[in-house]
Motif scaffolding. Structure first.
Motif, PDB file in Angstrom:
ATOM      1  N   ARG A 101      72.781   9.004   3.954  1.00 17.51           N
ATOM      2  CA  ARG A 101      74.198   8.806   4.275  1.00 17.51           C
ATOM      3  C   ARG A 101      74.395   7.572   5.139  1.00 17.51           C
ATOM      4  O   ARG A 101      75.360   6.823   4.973  1.00 17.51           O
ATOM      5  CB  ARG A 101      74.745  10.050   4.981  1.00 17.51           C
ATOM      6  CG  ARG A 101      76.220   9.952   5.331  1.00 17.51           C
ATOM      7  CD  ARG A 101      76.745  11.238   5.955  1.00 17.51           C
ATOM      8  NE  ARG A 101      76.180  11.478   7.285  1.00 17.51           N
ATOM      9  CZ  ARG A 101      75.270  12.401   7.539  1.00 17.51           C
ATOM     10  NH1 ARG A 101      74.800  13.166   6.566  1.00 17.51           N
ATOM     11  NH2 ARG A 101      74.809  12.572   8.771  1.00 17.51           N
ATOM     12  N   HIS A 102      73.468   7.339   6.067  1.00 15.48           N
ATOM     13  CA  HIS A 102      73.576   6.166   6.937  1.00 15.48           C
ATOM     14  C   HIS A 102      73.417   4.869   6.154  1.00 15.48           C
ATOM     15  O   HIS A 102      74.123   3.887   6.404  1.00 15.48           O
ATOM     16  CB  HIS A 102      72.520   6.245   8.047  1.00 15.48           C
ATOM     17  CG  HIS A 102      72.754   7.351   9.013  1.00 15.48           C
ATOM     18  ND1 HIS A 102      71.769   7.836   9.849  1.00 15.48           N
ATOM     19  CD2 HIS A 102      73.869   8.094   9.280  1.00 15.48           C
ATOM     20  CE1 HIS A 102      72.259   8.820  10.588  1.00 15.48           C
ATOM     21  NE2 HIS A 102      73.531   8.986  10.267  1.00 15.48           N
ATOM     22  N   ALA A 103      72.477   4.861   5.217  1.00 16.68           N
ATOM     23  CA  ALA A 103      72.277   3.657   4.401  1.00 16.68           C
ATOM     24  C   ALA A 103      73.532   3.326   3.601  1.00 16.68           C
ATOM     25  O   ALA A 103      73.948   2.160   3.508  1.00 16.68           O
ATOM     26  CB  ALA A 103      71.081   3.847   3.468  1.00 16.68           C
ATOM     27  N   TYR A 104      74.162   4.361   3.038  1.00 17.46           N
ATOM     28  CA  TYR A 104      75.373   4.119   2.246  1.00 17.46           C
ATOM     29  C   TYR A 104      76.564   3.761   3.142  1.00 17.46           C
ATOM     30  O   TYR A 104      77.378   2.902   2.771  1.00 17.46           O
ATOM     31  CB  TYR A 104      75.686   5.358   1.390  1.00 17.46           C
ATOM     32  CG  TYR A 104      74.747   5.508   0.220  1.00 17.46           C
ATOM     33  CD1 TYR A 104      74.780   4.607  -0.837  1.00 17.46           C
ATOM     34  CD2 TYR A 104      73.819   6.537   0.174  1.00 17.46           C
ATOM     35  CE1 TYR A 104      73.915   4.725  -1.924  1.00 17.46           C
ATOM     36  CE2 TYR A 104      72.943   6.672  -0.906  1.00 17.46           C
ATOM     37  CZ  TYR A 104      73.001   5.757  -1.948  1.00 17.46           C
ATOM     38  OH  TYR A 104      72.141   5.872  -3.011  1.00 17.46           O
ATOM     39  N   MET A 105      76.661   4.379   4.293  1.00 17.71           N
ATOM     40  CA  MET A 105      77.743   4.031   5.219  1.00 17.71           C
ATOM     41  C   MET A 105      77.614   2.578   5.665  1.00 17.71           C
ATOM     42  O   MET A 105      78.602   1.824   5.703  1.00 17.71           O
ATOM     43  CB  MET A 105      77.722   4.964   6.425  1.00 17.71           C
ATOM     44  CG  MET A 105      78.180   6.381   6.136  1.00 17.71           C
ATOM     45  SD  MET A 105      77.954   7.505   7.542  1.00 17.71           S
ATOM     46  CE  MET A 105      79.050   6.772   8.747  1.00 17.71           C
ATOM     47  N   ASP A 106      76.396   2.171   6.015  1.00 17.50           N
ATOM     48  CA  ASP A 106      76.162   0.786   6.422  1.00 17.50           C
ATOM     49  C   ASP A 106      76.557  -0.170   5.307  1.00 17.50           C
ATOM     50  O   ASP A 106      77.202  -1.207   5.540  1.00 17.50           O
ATOM     51  CB  ASP A 106      74.690   0.577   6.773  1.00 17.50           C
ATOM     52  CG  ASP A 106      74.313   1.215   8.095  1.00 17.50           C
ATOM     53  OD1 ASP A 106      75.213   1.666   8.823  1.00 17.50           O
ATOM     54  OD2 ASP A 106      73.099   1.269   8.399  1.00 17.50           O
ATOM     55  N   THR A 107      76.156   0.168   4.091  1.00 14.51           N
ATOM     56  CA  THR A 107      76.438  -0.705   2.951  1.00 14.51           C
ATOM     57  C   THR A 107      77.931  -0.839   2.715  1.00 14.51           C
ATOM     58  O   THR A 107      78.445  -1.948   2.488  1.00 14.51           O
ATOM     59  CB  THR A 107      75.740  -0.165   1.693  1.00 14.51           C
ATOM     60  OG1 THR A 107      74.317  -0.193   1.898  1.00 14.51           O
ATOM     61  CG2 THR A 107      76.083  -1.005   0.475  1.00 14.51           C
ATOM     62  N   GLU A 108      78.658   0.268   2.789  1.00 20.28           N
ATOM     63  CA  GLU A 108      80.104   0.192   2.558  1.00 20.28           C
ATOM     64  C   GLU A 108      80.813  -0.570   3.671  1.00 20.28           C
ATOM     65  O   GLU A 108      81.790  -1.293   3.409  1.00 20.28           O
ATOM     66  CB  GLU A 108      80.672   1.599   2.407  1.00 20.28           C
ATOM     67  CG  GLU A 108      80.207   2.283   1.125  1.00 20.28           C
ATOM     68  CD  GLU A 108      81.098   3.438   0.711  1.00 20.28           C
ATOM     69  OE1 GLU A 108      82.057   3.206  -0.059  1.00 20.28           O
ATOM     70  OE2 GLU A 108      80.831   4.568   1.162  1.00 20.28           O
ATOM     71  N   ARG A 109      80.339  -0.435   4.891  1.00 22.01           N
ATOM     72  CA  ARG A 109      80.911  -1.231   5.984  1.00 22.01           C
ATOM     73  C   ARG A 109      80.739  -2.719   5.709  1.00 22.01           C
ATOM     74  O   ARG A 109      81.648  -3.531   5.922  1.00 22.01           O
ATOM     75  CB  ARG A 109      80.235  -0.868   7.302  1.00 22.01           C
ATOM     76  CG  ARG A 109      80.675   0.460   7.899  1.00 22.01           C
ATOM     77  CD  ARG A 109      79.838   0.822   9.105  1.00 22.01           C
ATOM     78  NE  ARG A 109      80.201   2.122   9.668  1.00 22.01           N
ATOM     79  CZ  ARG A 109      79.402   2.865  10.414  1.00 22.01           C
ATOM     80  NH1 ARG A 109      78.180   2.429  10.684  1.00 22.01           N
ATOM     81  NH2 ARG A 109      79.796   4.013  10.879  1.00 22.01           N
ATOM     82  N   LEU A 110      79.559  -3.078   5.256  1.00 19.39           N
ATOM     83  CA  LEU A 110      79.284  -4.489   5.003  1.00 19.39           C
ATOM     84  C   LEU A 110      80.048  -4.995   3.784  1.00 19.39           C
ATOM     85  O   LEU A 110      80.470  -6.157   3.752  1.00 19.39           O
ATOM     86  CB  LEU A 110      77.777  -4.701   4.832  1.00 19.39           C
ATOM     87  CG  LEU A 110      76.960  -4.515   6.113  1.00 19.39           C
ATOM     88  CD1 LEU A 110      75.467  -4.588   5.829  1.00 19.39           C
ATOM     89  CD2 LEU A 110      77.351  -5.554   7.171  1.00 19.39           C
ATOM     90  N   ILE A 111      80.233  -4.144   2.794  1.00 19.17           N
ATOM     91  CA  ILE A 111      81.039  -4.553   1.641  1.00 19.17           C
ATOM     92  C   ILE A 111      82.458  -4.887   2.082  1.00 19.17           C
ATOM     93  O   ILE A 111      83.005  -5.943   1.735  1.00 19.17           O
ATOM     94  CB  ILE A 111      81.052  -3.442   0.569  1.00 19.17           C
ATOM     95  CG1 ILE A 111      79.693  -3.341  -0.128  1.00 19.17           C
ATOM     96  CG2 ILE A 111      82.145  -3.720  -0.476  1.00 19.17           C
ATOM     97  CD1 ILE A 111      79.587  -2.161  -1.081  1.00 19.17           C
TER      98      ILE A 111
END
Length: 421
Positions: free
Chosen positions: A260-270
Motif C-alpha cells: 500500500r505504501h509503494a502505491y501511495m508513494d507512486t500516486e503522490r508522485l504521479i
C-alpha cells in the motif's frame, strides 16, 4: 548601561535575521508541500526530457526484486525471436517464488514466456528465457548487465539473475531503474505487454486468466505500465509509467514496507508530476547571440516546465543556450559545440552536445548574494552576543554579586510556510 542597550539592539537584530532566513526562499516555479514518501528511495522523471522532477536517495544502492524483469523481458523482445519455441527445463520448472506453473518439457513460444514474465511475474518464465537465449541464468544475467550499461548508459546496476530473487550483488538504484524503464517503454511490443490488464493463459498444467500484478495498471487509465516486485531484502518495489496531457512520467519507488505504501508513494508522485509539461524546440531552430554569431540546432531539444508557464530562450556568446522561466531562472541549458561550420556568410555553430536540465534553479545557482549577506550578519551578531555574555559572566564571578538571572525569551518556530520545490 551602554552594554545593556547594545545587547538589546543586537538581540533584536538577531531575531530579525533568524525570522528573515526562515521565511526567505528563492522563487522556484510555485510553493509546493514537500512530497513525503514511505519508500526508502524514489524518483520521478519526465520520460521524454529526462528531467528529474523529484528524487529521494535516487543513487542509493538498493535491491530491485522483480522489477528486474523489465530488462529480462526487453532483452527477450529485442534480441530473441518471439516466435521461437522454448522447451522448459527442470531448473525452470522448480523456480522459487511466483510462477506461471510451467512443466518440465513443456513447449512454449518465447513471446508467451515474456507475457508470463511481465504480466504475472513468473520466475519460471524468466529462467526459461535465460536458458533459451544464453544457456544459463548466469550468462543471461551478464548480458543484462552489459546491455543496461552499454545501451541504456546506467552505471550502478549489476544483475545476477533474470528474476530478481535475492543475491547480495544483484543491485540497482532508483535513477538507474528510471532510465531502464524509460528506455524499455520506447519498445512498442514491451509497452503493449506491460500495459496488458488481463491475458488468457492456456498451459500444460495451468489454464487461467492472468491479471497484471501492477495494481495501478488495473485501476487507472493513465498508468501505462510497468512492474512491481517484492522480496524480504528488497521490500516492495515498483516501477511505473503514467501519461497525462503534455507529459509522460516514470516513477520508481524502492523498499517500501507495505505494498500500500509503494502505491501511495507512486500516486503522490504521479499527481505531483502532472503539474509539469514537456516542451520541445524543433531541430533547425536558429539562435543569434549579441555579437551576431548564429547557432543552429541539429536535433530537437526537449525540456520540462510548469504547466501554463511561459518560457524564453537566451544564447550567450560562448554558445550556451539557456531556457528561462517566468522568474528569469534557468531551467534547462544546452551547450553548442565550439567548432565552426562554414557557411557562405558567417560562422554557424552546429548542435551536437547534449543539454542539461535544471528543474530546481536554487540547487545550482547557490544561495544568492542576499542570503550570503544575511548569514554573515547573523553569525556576526551571534559572535558579538556570545562575547558580551562571556564578559558579563566573568565580571559576575569576579565581584561575586548576586543578581537577578537573565531570562532569554524562547521564540517558537512554527514555520507556517510551505516548502518550495
Amino acid at each position: 548601561m551602554f552594554r545593556s542597550f547594545l545587547m538589546n539592539i543586537l538581540k533584536n537584530i538577531l531575531l530579525f535575521m533568524i525570522t528573515s532566513l526562515l521565511f526567505y526562499s528563492s522563487p522556484i516555479y510555485a510553493d509546493e508541500d514537500e512530497v513525503e514518501l514511505y519508500s526508502e528511495s524514489a524518483i520521478l522523471m519526465d520520460a521524454n526530457s529526462g528531467v528529474i522532477l523529484y528524487e529521494k536517495q535516487k543513487d542509493k544502492e538498493m535491491y530491485p526484486a522483480s522489477i528486474t524483469k523489465i530488462i529480462s523481458g526487453l532483452l527477450a523482445i529485442k534480441e530473441g525471436n518471439l516466435d521461437d519455441i522454448v522447451t522448459v527445463s527442470q531448473n525452470a520448472r522448480e523456480a522459487e517464488g511466483t510462477r506461471v506453473y510451467l512443466e518440465e518439457g513443456e513447449e512454449v513460444t518465447l513471446k508467451k514466456l515474456v507475457q508470463g514474465l511481465l504480466i504475472n511475474s513468473g520466475n519460471d518464465a524468466g529462467i526459461a528465457i535465460a536458458e533459451h537465449l544464453d544457456g544459463s541464468e548466469e550468462a543471461f544475467a551478464k548480458r543484462m548487465t552489459d546491455f543496461v550499461r552499454n545501451e541504456v548508459g546506467v552505471t550502478n546496476t549489476t544483475f545476477k539473475n533474470p528474476h530478481g530473487l535475492p543475491d547480495p550483488d544483484h543491485v540497482t538504484t532508483a535513477y538507474d531503474m528510471a532510465l531502464i524503464t524509460a528506455y524499455a517503454m520506447e519498445n512498442q511490443t514491451f509497452r503493449e505487454i506491460v500495459g496488458t490488464r488481463e491475458l488468457k493463459w492456456v498451459g500444460e498444467s495451468w489454464d487461467t486468466t492472468l491479471r497484471n500484478h501492477h495494481q495501478l495498471v488495473l485501476q487507472r487509465d493513465d498508468v501505462t505500465g510497468v512492474k512491481n516486485g517484492y522480496t524480504d531484502d528488497a521490500g516492495f518495489t515498483l516501477s511505473t509509467t503514467a501519461e497525462d496531457d503534455g507529459i509522460e512520467l516514470v516513477i520508481v519507488t524502492l523498499n517500501a514496507e507495505h505494498p500500500r505504501h509503494a502505491y501511495m508513494d507512486t500516486e503522490r508522485l504521479i499527481e505531483y508530476g502532472y503539474q509539469y509539461q514537456t516542451e520541445t524546440i524543433s531541430s533547425g531552430e536558429e539562435f543569434t547571440d549579441e555579437e551576431g554569431e548564429q547557432y543552429v540546432l541539429d536535433e530537437a531539444l526537449t525540456f520540462t516546465v510548469k504547466k501554463g508557464q511561459d518560457w524564453t530562450t537566451e544564447i550567450a556568446t560562448d554558445g550556451l543556450l539557456s531556457i528561462r522561466n517566468e522568474a528569469d531562472e534557468s531551467i534547462f541549458e544546452y551547450q553548442f559545440p565550439t567548432e565552426e561550420i562554414t557557411t557562405d556568410d558567417k560562422p554557424v555553430y552546429g548542435s551536437t552536445a547534449g543539454g542539461k536540465a535544471n528543474p530546481n534553479p536554487k540547487d545550482s545557482d547557490g544561495p544568492g548574494l542576499l542570503r550570503i549577506i544575511m548569514y554573515t550578519l547573523l553569525f556576526s551578531s551571534i559572535l558579538i552576543i556570545a562575547s558580551l555574555f562571556f564578559i558579563r559572566f566573568k565580571k559576575k564571578r569576579t565581584i561575586k554579586q548576586e543578581q537577578t538571572p537573565i531570562v532569554i525569551e524562547t521564540y517558537k518556530d512554527h514555520r507556517p510556510w510551505r516548502k518550495n520545490w
